[in-house]
Scaffold this active site. Structure first.
Site, short mmCIF file in Angstrom:
data_model
loop_
_atom_site.label_atom_id
_atom_site.label_comp_id
_atom_site.label_asym_id
_atom_site.label_seq_id
_atom_site.Cartn_x
_atom_site.Cartn_y
_atom_site.Cartn_z
N LYS A 23 23.90 -16.90 1.69
CA LYS A 23 23.88 -15.44 1.62
C LYS A 23 25.27 -14.87 1.83
O LYS A 23 25.70 -13.95 1.14
CB LYS A 23 22.93 -14.87 2.69
N TRP A 37 -3.80 -2.19 -1.01
CA TRP A 37 -3.74 -3.60 -1.37
C TRP A 37 -4.52 -4.32 -0.29
O TRP A 37 -4.11 -4.33 0.87
CB TRP A 37 -2.31 -4.07 -1.41
N HIS A 68 30.37 -35.84 12.57
CA HIS A 68 30.56 -36.73 11.43
C HIS A 68 31.45 -36.10 10.36
O HIS A 68 31.36 -36.47 9.19
CB HIS A 68 29.21 -37.12 10.84
N LYS A 84 20.17 -12.37 -11.43
CA LYS A 84 18.94 -12.46 -10.63
C LYS A 84 18.12 -13.67 -11.02
O LYS A 84 17.55 -14.36 -10.18
CB LYS A 84 18.12 -11.18 -10.81
N GLU A 100 20.76 -21.40 4.30
CA GLU A 100 20.48 -20.12 3.66
C GLU A 100 21.44 -19.04 4.15
O GLU A 100 21.91 -18.20 3.36
CB GLU A 100 19.03 -19.71 3.92
N GLU A 118 27.49 -15.56 -1.30
CA GLU A 118 27.19 -14.92 -2.57
C GLU A 118 27.42 -13.42 -2.57
O GLU A 118 27.66 -12.84 -3.63
CB GLU A 118 25.76 -15.25 -3.03
N ASN A 156 -1.06 1.36 6.38
CA ASN A 156 -0.41 0.20 5.77
C ASN A 156 -0.10 -0.80 6.87
O ASN A 156 0.31 -0.40 7.97
CB ASN A 156 0.92 0.58 5.10
N GLY A 157 -0.24 -2.09 6.59
CA GLY A 157 0.15 -3.09 7.57
C GLY A 157 -1.01 -3.90 8.10
O GLY A 157 -2.10 -3.91 7.52
N CYS A 190 0.83 -1.20 0.00
CA CYS A 190 0.00 0.00 0.00
C CYS A 190 0.88 1.26 0.00
O CYS A 190 2.05 1.22 0.37
CB CYS A 190 -0.89 0.03 1.23
N ARG A 220 3.89 -0.07 -6.40
CA ARG A 220 3.82 -0.89 -5.20
C ARG A 220 2.66 -1.89 -5.26
O ARG A 220 2.60 -2.82 -4.47
CB ARG A 220 3.65 0.00 -3.96
#
Length: 607
Positions: free
Chosen positions: A483, A74, A502, A602, A479, A486, A98-99, A2, A27
């Protein structure tokens, strides 16, 4: 996401607000509206659909007034109708929001019992009635707004105007961005500086928990404790490419901090908070009878699938296989009749994932894709799609797309558990409420930004970093390592903590930071035992845990990062935040190209 615009000026503001809202169309939105004070009274024009419809409404019935607020909505609570469009208003107050307001039901029941009459299905309307309640109690507009904002739970940004107060506008932010603009003869409020760029290049970005009182003469900002504070006024470049980074050096940082808002939008698509239930969604298979789920993805999306495996098996008691698309497509995997294949891709154009989709189709699987681009190749080739609503993601390293994927998968796991009779109706209500808390908890996790920045200066000196986790935190360890690799180019590996002895324990020495993700859960004691083995061998342990976990972890920690204590269902989403921030700040310390790291694209559209 929003959009909010507010203006206090000396000329009619409605046409200027409309133009500013057009700059926020990127948006995403499904309705829009503007409210102004005309001779001291609140007047509104709202319309379903695109801004063209609002523009026609204003041409047919113009709005006077030199103070006003506007909004592109939205839909989160309630259908995208004119009735549910912002601004929401009582006779005394108009607001844009918003939210998500988590405690809106309790507030609505209390206010209704006191005589308030609600006219919409939204959570936002409760804010207008709550401010009005305090005005009716004799509080000044400033005091009423402060008291009302203090009662709200959730992640939000607000703009508020008051009947008879053409010299006052209130703004507040908690989890969603908001900026104040300084003009020659006007003051402005906006979701981002891009919306305000044609009107001013002098902007203050509100910080978490800030509340601002705006008059024609300037702005007074109060922090989360209510103390008057100074925030810097920055001169922004009016080019969209630069301004759209907001108050951040890189798109990646902006996208990390957008997560409370975009996760809220994703949740709103799949949850009906008025009923504490999941919305009906189109799916390609009868979830009650699916014999097996196969999740296929690449990179970060693959790790989202690994988290989902834990969720589906726990909450839906269904067998799940997770595969890397580039491996799956060449395995000639045997797939059960009536199986469900879930393909996850931010861009929807990942070549290996698309090829895997076609193989699944040849094996008679129902195809469901989770994508951020609904017109993408993968989306078009699927039987059904679940969009993630993360909005455009410019940084190559995925952040907000990842947490929106997790959010969507969590909802789907609950939906499948309900269909299979594993989850009861009362379980559904509890889990829906838990999911609604995610934006607030993510916003809280983001408050560790400065502490993580200081720690990252030390991490940047390392050649190798290990990440450890158990259960659904194991994929978050993977992850986190990805991050860091990369964007900082530091070698990093993620391991299941139980696998430490192990092999990986051989890598531990005084030069290797070890990031352990272990908030208090049913695996906490086992993970801490593994962590102590690292400490005993001189490893520098960074513990990511809730307050209780940090207190119980024992001595020898190099550093700690505190995350909120949350339900296990949403823990992986919240725990993703510190590993993103750790990678980001480490890369900044090393001076790498954060948004466009070397050798990466991307969207991987070739093998």
């Amino acid at each position: 996401m929003c959009g909010i615009v507010g203006i206090i000026g000396t000329e009619p503001v409605a046409p200027v607000i409309l133009e500013a809202l057009k700059r926020l169309e990127y948006r995403g939105y499904d309705s829009a509206g503007i409210a102004t004070l005309s001779h001291g009274e609140i007047e509104r024009r709202r319309a379903e659909g695109k801004l063209f419809n609002l523009e026609k409404a204003l041409e047919a019935s113009p709005l006077d007034g030199t103070i006003g607020i506007g909004h592109t909505r939205w839909a989160t609570h309630g259908a995208p109708t004119e009735r549910n469009a912002h601004p929401h208003a009582t006779d005394s107050v108009a607001i844009v929001h918003n939210g998500i307001i988590e405690n809106f039901r309790e507030l609505r029941e209390r206010l209704t019992a006191g005589g308030a009459v609600f006219s919409t299905e939204t959570d936002s309307e409760v804010i207008a009635h709550l401010v009005t309640y305090y005005l009716d109690k004799g509080f000044s507009p400033r005091e009423a707004a402060a008291r009302a904002i203090g009662e709200l739970e959730g992640a939000f940004a607000l703009g508020i105007i008051f009947r008879g107060e053409d010299e006052l506008m209130i703004g507040a932010r908690r989890g969603s961005p908001l900026a104040v603009g300084y003009g020659e003869k006007a003051m402005y409020l906006g979701s981002d500086a891009f919306a305000l760029a044609p009107m001013t290049n002098r902007v203050t970005f509100l910080e978490e928990g800030d509340r601002v009182e705006i008059t024609r003469g300037g702005a007074t900002i109060h922090d989360a404790e209510g103390q008057v504070v100074k925030r810097p006024v920055k001169i922004t470049d009016v080019s969209a490419a630069l301004v759209d980074k907001g108050n951040h050096r890189h798109f990646m940082a902006k996208e990390i901090f957008e997560q409370p808002e975009v996760i809220g939008h994703t949740l709103s698509e799949y949850i009906d908070p008025l009923k504490d239930s999941l919305r009906e969604i189109a799916l390609p298979a009868d979830l009650a009878s699916v014999p097996r789920v196969t999740i296929i993805a690449c990179g970060t999306a693959y790790y989202a699938g690994l988290v989902a495996k834990y969720w589906f098996e726990k909450y839906a008691r269904v067998s799940v296989e997770v595969d890397i698309a580039s491996e799956f497509r060449y395995r000639e995997a045997a797939m059960p009749e009536g199986g469900l294949a879930i393909l996850i891709s931010q861009s929807g154009e990942t070549a290996d994932t698309l090829a895997a989709l076609h193989y699944c189709r040849s094996q008679g699987q129902a195809i469901l894709s989770i994508v951020n681009v609904t017109e993408s190749s993968i989306a078009r080739a699927s039987d059904a799609i679940l969009p993630t609503f993360a909005g455009p993601e410019i940084g190559v390293a995925s952040t907000k797309a990842f947490t929106c994927q997790l959010t969507t998968l969590a909802v789907l796991a609950v939906r499948m558990g309900l269909a299979r009779g594993v989850i009861t109706a009362s379980d559904e209500k509890r889990l829906v409420r838990t999911l609604m808390e995610v934006p607030r908890h993510v916003a809280e996790a983001l408050t560790q930004d400065h502490a993580i920045q200081a720690l990252s200066a030390e991490i940047a000196k390392a050649r190798d970093v290990l990440y450890l986790g158990r259960g659904h935190n194991y994929p978050i360890a993977l992850e986190g390592a990805l991050k860091l690799k990369e964007i900082s180019y530091i070698h990093a590996e993620g391991y299941a903590a139980g696998e430490l002895k192990h092999g990986p324990i051989a890598l531990i020495d005084e030069e290797v930071p070890v990031v352990v993700i272990s908030p208090v859960d049913n695996l906490f004691e086992k993970t801490i035992s593994n962590m102590q083995e690292v400490i005993a061998r001189g490893g520098h342990v960074v513990l990511i845990a809730d307050r209780e976990g940090i207190a119980r972890a024992g001595a020898g920690l190099w550093a700690t990062i505190e995350v909120p204590a949350v339900d296990p269902l949403i823990a992986p989403i919240v725990n993703a935040i510190p590993v993103q921030l750790l990678a980001y700040h480490t890369a900044v310390s090393k001076g790498t190209d954060v948004d466009q790291p070397r050798n990466l694209a991307k969207s991987v559209t070739v093998e």
